[in-house]
Enzyme design. Structure first.
Site, short mmCIF file in Angstrom:
data_model
loop_
_atom_site.label_atom_id
_atom_site.label_comp_id
_atom_site.label_asym_id
_atom_site.label_seq_id
_atom_site.Cartn_x
_atom_site.Cartn_y
_atom_site.Cartn_z
N PRO A 58 0.84 -1.21 0.00
CA PRO A 58 0.00 0.00 0.00
C PRO A 58 0.87 1.25 0.00
O PRO A 58 1.78 1.38 0.82
CB PRO A 58 -0.76 -0.12 1.33
N THR A 59 0.59 2.15 -0.93
CA THR A 59 1.35 3.42 -1.00
C THR A 59 0.37 4.51 -1.37
O THR A 59 -0.17 4.52 -2.48
CB THR A 59 2.47 3.36 -2.06
N GLY A 60 0.12 5.43 -0.47
CA GLY A 60 -0.94 6.40 -0.68
C GLY A 60 -0.75 7.34 -1.85
O GLY A 60 -1.70 8.02 -2.25
N HIS A 78 8.05 0.42 7.11
CA HIS A 78 7.33 1.39 6.28
C HIS A 78 8.28 1.98 5.23
O HIS A 78 8.15 3.13 4.83
CB HIS A 78 6.77 2.50 7.18
#
Ligand SMILES: Cc1cc2nc3c(=O)[nH]c(=O)nc-3n(C[C@H](O)[C@H](O)[C@H](O)COP(=O)(O)O)c2cc1C
Length: 418
Positions: free
Chosen positions: A106-108, A313
């Site tokens: 997931p990478t905004g 992260h």
């Protein structure tokens, strides 16, 4: 893996059409022979504020550098005179197939790297046979990604202070048929990233002279990303953030967090008591992301999580964090096969995937590599990144004498003199 062919398909909820993928590999990819080349091409294409947002780490970037150093310290051993002429990179996770042991993390920021970037990334992942994870702070909605044809779709959750809003997202993901849920737990407060402030870049975006000047210096991005948003749907919105809080990347929304990252709607009081309700609510595989300590991993297994993701992260939250690959073995030992252990942060070569599997991971997550590719050529660029990683993974399997993913074991690596 072949490059994607031309397509122009309507995608529900994102306007008339999605970005066109050219029939032959875009010229921008012709000289991108590895992930580092894609990174350099992305650096040239994106406004500096956007590029640094995706590329850099927190504070002094000790974690960011440490992630690569840790992978580079681990060495591989070949195994000779093994017939590796027929080998497969395929595996399974949660009983379903993966073409290789890799998941798109997931990478905004994908929707800012490319017009409708999250949908492009989801398509690339589907065509490559690996899961795509949609982040809570994305500009594309759960329902839009659900409409992307094929593929395994996972959703990443930041649990907000207002729990009911988060459970609303969980319900939407469940109703939309998402397969798995990742609860990210390593960000109890906003990370500190000074370069975002220097660049005037924030999520949500707050127009300011520095950022606008930066964008003006990158007309290709301005025309192909921002102008298309403005022409079709208006300013991109954070699709899952509560309306009235930070739903628009425009002035007038809530002020950006001091670090230039997302405002901290997250619940910094989140604790293990919250997990039970989430476990009872989510019917599919549930993962916890951001674990460094064996005792936390053990507790996660007891609490009913189906997998642990060892992650810092990508060096974007706490600085001087341990490199996940370094603490992977002790977490794998603690979990003792009860649930799969995944790892991320710093994977840039297919050989890194072999290292992770040799040290006990079931799969890796990859964040920036596909973002670099996406920034250069949309879906085709993300496909190219996945193709490069797969080719390198396959080659390293051959060098280490493995014909199947299951054969990759501790003897493939050397981690230092004991
Ligand atoms: C630009 C960017 C945005 C990210 N956003 C999120 C996010 O919203 N939620 C999350 O759990 N992880 C997020 N991550 C972390 C990734 O999921 C992943 O842990 C990390 O990228 C792995 O490191 P790598 O980039 O070296 O592969 C983000 C990473 C990047 C680079």
């Amino acid at each position: 893996m072949s490059m994607p062919v031309a397509s122009r398909k309507p995608v529900a909820g994102v306007g008339a059409t999605v970005a066109v993928t050219p029939a032959k590999p875009p010229r921008a990819l012709e000289r991108c022979f590895n992930i580092a080349d894609l990174r350099e091409a992305a650096r040239r294409r994106l406004p500096r504020g956007v590029f640094e947002f995706l590329d850099r780490g927190a504070e002094d970037e000790v974690s960011l550098r440490g992630n690569r150093e840790a992978f580079e310290r681990i060495k591989l051993r070949n195994k000779v005179l093994v017939d590796v002429s027929r080998r497969s990179t395929a595996t399974t996770l949660f009983g379903k197939p993966l073409s290789m042991p890799l998941v798109v993390a997931p990478t905004g920021v994908a929707g800012v790297c490319w017009y409708q970037g999250e949908a492009e990334l989801a398509r690339a992942a589907a065509k490559a046979g690996v899961p795509f994870t949609l982040a809570t702070p994305s500009v594309t909605s759960i329902e839009t990604i659900a409409a992307v044809e094929g593929g395994r779709k996972w959703f990443q959750l930041y649990m907000w202070k207002e729990r009911e809003l988060s459970y609303g997202l969980v319900k939407r993901a469940q109703d939309a048929g998402f397969e798995a849920l990742i609860l990210t737990v390593d960000t109890p407060t906003s990370p500190i990233r000074e370069y975002n402030r220097r660049n005037g870049f924030s999520m949500p975006f707050q127009p300011n002279p520095r950022a606008l000047f930066d964008m003006a210096l990158h007309p290709r991005w301005l025309l192909t990303v921002m102008a298309r948003y403005l022409a079709n749907n208006g300013m991109p919105k954070l699709a899952h953030y509560p309306v009235g809080a930070v739903s628009r990347m425009t002035p007038g929304g809530a002020p950006a967090a001091p670090s230039g990252s997302l405002p901290n709607l997250r619940g910094d009081e989140l604790n293990w008591d919250d997990v039970k309700r989430l476990r009872d609510t989510w019917k599919g595989p549930l993962m916890i992301k951001g674990v460094h300590l064996p005792e936390d991993a053990a507790r996660a297994a007891e609490a009913g999580f189906d997998a642990v993701i060892v992650s810092n992260h990508g060096g974007r939250t706490m600085d001087s964090a341990v490199a996940p690959i370094d603490v992977l073995p002790e977490i794998v030992a603690e979990i003792a096969g009860r649930i799969p252990v995944l790892v991320d942060s710093g994977v840039r070569r297919g050989g890194d995937v072999v290292k992770a599997l040799a040290l006990g991971a079931s799969a890796v997550l990859s964040g920036r590599p596909t973002l670099y590719g996406l920034s250069v050529a949309g879906e085709a660029g993300a496909s190219h990144a996945l193709s490069l990683l797969r080719r390198e993974f396959d080659a390293t399997m051959a060098f280490t004498g493995c014909t199947s993913v299951g054969e990759i074991g501790p003897r493939a690596v050397w981690t230092g003199r004991k």
